[in-house]
Design a protein around this motif. Structure first.
Motif, PDB file in Angstrom:
ATOM      1  N   MET A   1      -7.069  -1.325 -11.729  1.00 15.34           N
ATOM      2  CA  MET A   1      -7.308  -0.446 -11.059  1.00 15.34           C
ATOM      3  C   MET A   1      -6.996  -1.057  -9.417  1.00 15.34           C
ATOM      4  O   MET A   1      -6.209  -0.355  -8.554  1.00 15.34           O
ATOM      5  CB  MET A   1      -8.385   0.482 -10.906  1.00 15.34           C
ATOM      6  CG  MET A   1      -8.326   1.522 -10.063  1.00 15.34           C
ATOM      7  SD  MET A   1      -9.984   2.573 -10.146  1.00 15.34           S
ATOM      8  CE  MET A   1     -10.785   1.727  -8.834  1.00 15.34           C
ATOM      9  N   PHE A   2      -7.440  -2.177  -9.201  1.00 17.95           N
ATOM     10  CA  PHE A   2      -7.394  -2.810  -7.924  1.00 17.95           C
ATOM     11  C   PHE A   2      -6.020  -3.064  -7.553  1.00 17.95           C
ATOM     12  O   PHE A   2      -5.436  -3.020  -6.471  1.00 17.95           O
ATOM     13  CB  PHE A   2      -8.035  -4.090  -7.945  1.00 17.95           C
ATOM     14  CG  PHE A   2      -9.742  -3.601  -7.729  1.00 17.95           C
ATOM     15  CD1 PHE A   2     -10.238  -3.203  -6.372  1.00 17.95           C
ATOM     16  CD2 PHE A   2     -10.507  -3.818  -8.863  1.00 17.95           C
ATOM     17  CE1 PHE A   2     -11.690  -2.675  -6.288  1.00 17.95           C
ATOM     18  CE2 PHE A   2     -11.744  -3.364  -8.591  1.00 17.95           C
ATOM     19  CZ  PHE A   2     -12.499  -2.854  -7.760  1.00 17.95           C
ATOM     20  N   ASP A   3      -4.897  -3.349  -8.623  1.00 14.59           N
ATOM     21  CA  ASP A   3      -3.609  -3.598  -8.242  1.00 14.59           C
ATOM     22  C   ASP A   3      -3.093  -2.416  -7.923  1.00 14.59           C
ATOM     23  O   ASP A   3      -2.329  -2.403  -6.941  1.00 14.59           O
ATOM     24  CB  ASP A   3      -2.962  -4.086  -9.510  1.00 14.59           C
ATOM     25  CG  ASP A   3      -3.320  -5.340  -9.801  1.00 14.59           C
ATOM     26  OD1 ASP A   3      -3.862  -6.202  -9.130  1.00 14.59           O
ATOM     27  OD2 ASP A   3      -3.075  -5.793 -11.212  1.00 14.59           O
ATOM     28  N   ILE A   4      -3.606  -0.923  -8.350  1.00 13.82           N
ATOM     29  CA  ILE A   4      -3.148   0.101  -8.078  1.00 13.82           C
ATOM     30  C   ILE A   4      -3.174   0.544  -6.632  1.00 13.82           C
ATOM     31  O   ILE A   4      -2.631   0.996  -5.749  1.00 13.82           O
ATOM     32  CB  ILE A   4      -3.347   1.354  -8.829  1.00 13.82           C
ATOM     33  CG1 ILE A   4      -2.666   1.262 -10.330  1.00 13.82           C
ATOM     34  CG2 ILE A   4      -3.263   2.630  -8.229  1.00 13.82           C
ATOM     35  CD1 ILE A   4      -3.278   2.120 -11.178  1.00 13.82           C
ATOM     36  N   LEU A   5      -4.570   0.209  -6.189  1.00 11.44           N
ATOM     37  CA  LEU A   5      -5.257   0.369  -4.827  1.00 11.44           C
ATOM     38  C   LEU A   5      -4.332  -0.232  -3.942  1.00 11.44           C
ATOM     39  O   LEU A   5      -4.026   0.247  -2.647  1.00 11.44           O
ATOM     40  CB  LEU A   5      -6.706   0.145  -4.760  1.00 11.44           C
ATOM     41  CG  LEU A   5      -7.482   0.974  -5.574  1.00 11.44           C
ATOM     42  CD1 LEU A   5      -9.229   0.696  -5.446  1.00 11.44           C
ATOM     43  CD2 LEU A   5      -7.283   2.470  -5.536  1.00 11.44           C
ATOM     44  N   MET A   6      -4.157  -1.614  -4.138  1.00 16.54           N
ATOM     45  CA  MET A   6      -3.081  -2.609  -3.137  1.00 16.54           C
ATOM     46  C   MET A   6      -1.831  -1.898  -3.132  1.00 16.54           C
ATOM     47  O   MET A   6      -1.392  -1.852  -2.215  1.00 16.54           O
ATOM     48  CB  MET A   6      -3.438  -4.091  -3.759  1.00 16.54           C
ATOM     49  CG  MET A   6      -2.662  -4.890  -3.016  1.00 16.54           C
ATOM     50  SD  MET A   6      -3.197  -4.945  -1.173  1.00 16.54           S
ATOM     51  CE  MET A   6      -4.602  -6.007  -1.329  1.00 16.54           C
ATOM     52  N   GLU A  37      -4.865   3.034 -16.505  1.00 19.83           N
ATOM     53  CA  GLU A  37      -5.493   2.604 -15.037  1.00 19.83           C
ATOM     54  C   GLU A  37      -5.097   3.735 -14.025  1.00 19.83           C
ATOM     55  O   GLU A  37      -5.774   3.843 -13.121  1.00 19.83           O
ATOM     56  CB  GLU A  37      -4.684   1.089 -14.957  1.00 19.83           C
ATOM     57  CG  GLU A  37      -5.099   0.365 -13.750  1.00 19.83           C
ATOM     58  CD  GLU A  37      -4.334  -0.823 -13.543  1.00 19.83           C
ATOM     59  OE1 GLU A  37      -4.898  -1.650 -13.253  1.00 19.83           O
ATOM     60  OE2 GLU A  37      -3.000  -0.831 -14.341  1.00 19.83           O
ATOM     61  N   ILE A  38      -3.965   4.245 -14.501  1.00 21.28           N
ATOM     62  CA  ILE A  38      -3.536   5.433 -13.412  1.00 21.28           C
ATOM     63  C   ILE A  38      -4.554   6.538 -13.166  1.00 21.28           C
ATOM     64  O   ILE A  38      -5.056   6.859 -12.465  1.00 21.28           O
ATOM     65  CB  ILE A  38      -2.128   5.944 -13.799  1.00 21.28           C
ATOM     66  CG1 ILE A  38      -1.033   4.674 -13.578  1.00 21.28           C
ATOM     67  CG2 ILE A  38      -2.047   7.035 -12.871  1.00 21.28           C
ATOM     68  CD1 ILE A  38       0.105   5.149 -14.031  1.00 21.28           C
ATOM     69  N   SER A  39      -5.168   6.702 -14.357  1.00 22.95           N
ATOM     70  CA  SER A  39      -6.339   7.790 -14.604  1.00 22.95           C
ATOM     71  C   SER A  39      -7.644   7.436 -13.692  1.00 22.95           C
ATOM     72  O   SER A  39      -8.005   8.219 -12.832  1.00 22.95           O
ATOM     73  CB  SER A  39      -6.458   8.216 -15.867  1.00 22.95           C
ATOM     74  OG  SER A  39      -7.426   9.201 -16.172  1.00 22.95           O
ATOM     75  N   GLN A  40      -7.561   6.320 -13.929  1.00 20.64           N
ATOM     76  CA  GLN A  40      -8.974   5.763 -13.165  1.00 20.64           C
ATOM     77  C   GLN A  40      -8.813   5.690 -11.758  1.00 20.64           C
ATOM     78  O   GLN A  40      -9.754   6.143 -11.082  1.00 20.64           O
ATOM     79  CB  GLN A  40      -9.339   4.200 -13.762  1.00 20.64           C
ATOM     80  CG  GLN A  40      -9.970   4.054 -15.133  1.00 20.64           C
ATOM     81  CD  GLN A  40     -10.323   2.720 -15.667  1.00 20.64           C
ATOM     82  OE1 GLN A  40      -9.391   1.644 -15.093  1.00 20.64           O
ATOM     83  NE2 GLN A  40     -11.129   2.383 -16.379  1.00 20.64           N
ATOM     84  N   ALA A  41      -7.628   5.071 -11.395  1.00 21.89           N
ATOM     85  CA  ALA A  41      -7.345   4.989  -9.928  1.00 21.89           C
ATOM     86  C   ALA A  41      -7.462   6.362  -9.355  1.00 21.89           C
ATOM     87  O   ALA A  41      -8.030   6.596  -8.285  1.00 21.89           O
ATOM     88  CB  ALA A  41      -6.250   4.630  -9.608  1.00 21.89           C
ATOM     89  N   LEU A  42      -6.839   7.516  -9.945  1.00 22.23           N
ATOM     90  CA  LEU A  42      -6.774   8.886  -9.468  1.00 22.23           C
ATOM     91  C   LEU A  42      -8.025   9.483  -9.413  1.00 22.23           C
ATOM     92  O   LEU A  42      -8.163  10.042  -8.491  1.00 22.23           O
ATOM     93  CB  LEU A  42      -5.905   9.778 -10.331  1.00 22.23           C
ATOM     94  CG  LEU A  42      -4.329   9.287 -10.261  1.00 22.23           C
ATOM     95  CD1 LEU A  42      -3.426  10.328 -11.219  1.00 22.23           C
ATOM     96  CD2 LEU A  42      -3.730   9.611  -8.773  1.00 22.23           C
ATOM     97  N   ASN A  43      -8.834   9.352 -10.373  1.00 22.72           N
ATOM     98  CA  ASN A  43     -10.355   9.869 -10.329  1.00 22.72           C
ATOM     99  C   ASN A  43     -10.917   9.171  -9.142  1.00 22.72           C
ATOM    100  O   ASN A  43     -11.843   9.895  -8.385  1.00 22.72           O
ATOM    101  CB  ASN A  43     -11.062   9.302 -11.759  1.00 22.72           C
ATOM    102  CG  ASN A  43     -10.613  10.326 -12.559  1.00 22.72           C
ATOM    103  OD1 ASN A  43     -10.189  11.506 -12.550  1.00 22.72           O
ATOM    104  ND2 ASN A  43     -10.728  10.009 -14.017  1.00 22.72           N
TER     105      ASN A  43
END
Length: 151
Positions: A1-6, A37-43
């Motif tokens: 998830m941190f990769d998505i945030l970055m 991972e996308i779902s976690q990041a969006l939440n």
């Protein structure tokens, strides 16, 4: 998830914000991120979007010492808590921003969240508040905690 945030910060920092969840999900999927991972990041992002300074009492900005609850102590490493305290004491973040950062850190459910991950959370919380981010501040938040400084 941190990769998505970055990825979000790097891709949309100049735009001021990222796309709505449906469009963002498609863009993240196209970039090669996994659906879970996308779902976690969006939440997580949804929870961050709901945070506003009005959610916190005005008295929070009148000083005092921040005591961490047991769950916060479990979730945020001592190094990360020291970082938060240092930034607040040096007026780099307000007490409300501190609470927002702690909220988003605890919401991840990760034990002893590292300083590097907390710095990314802090960056996203400040960015989400539509604050003008000083380039040196961004550099500090994106520099790994264990990197050697060159002097």
């Amino acid at each position: 998830m941190f990769d998505i945030l970055m990825f979000l910060f790097e891709s949309y920092a100049n735009a001021g914000s990222y796309p709505e969840p449906d469009k963002l999900s498609l863009k993240l999927s196209a970039a090669g991120f996994e659906e879970e991972e996308i779902s976690q990041a969006l939440n997580w992002l949804s929870g961050m979007k709901r945070l506003t300074p009005a959610d916190y009492p005005l008295a929070i900005n009148h000083g005092g010492i921040r005591h961490y609850a047991d769950l916060e102590l479990q979730r945020i490493s001592p190094e990360a808590r020291s970082f938060i305290a240092f930034w607040e004491q040096n007026s780099m973040i307000s007490a409300v921003e501190r609470e927002m950062i702690i909220d988003r850190a605890v919401s991840l459910g990760i034990e002893q969240l590292s300083l590097d991950k907390l710095k990314l959370i802090a960056l996203l919380v400040l960015w989400n508040q539509h604050e003008e981010l000083d380039p040196l501040l961004v550099e500090d938040l994106l520099t790994p905690a264990d990197s050697q400084s060159l002097h």
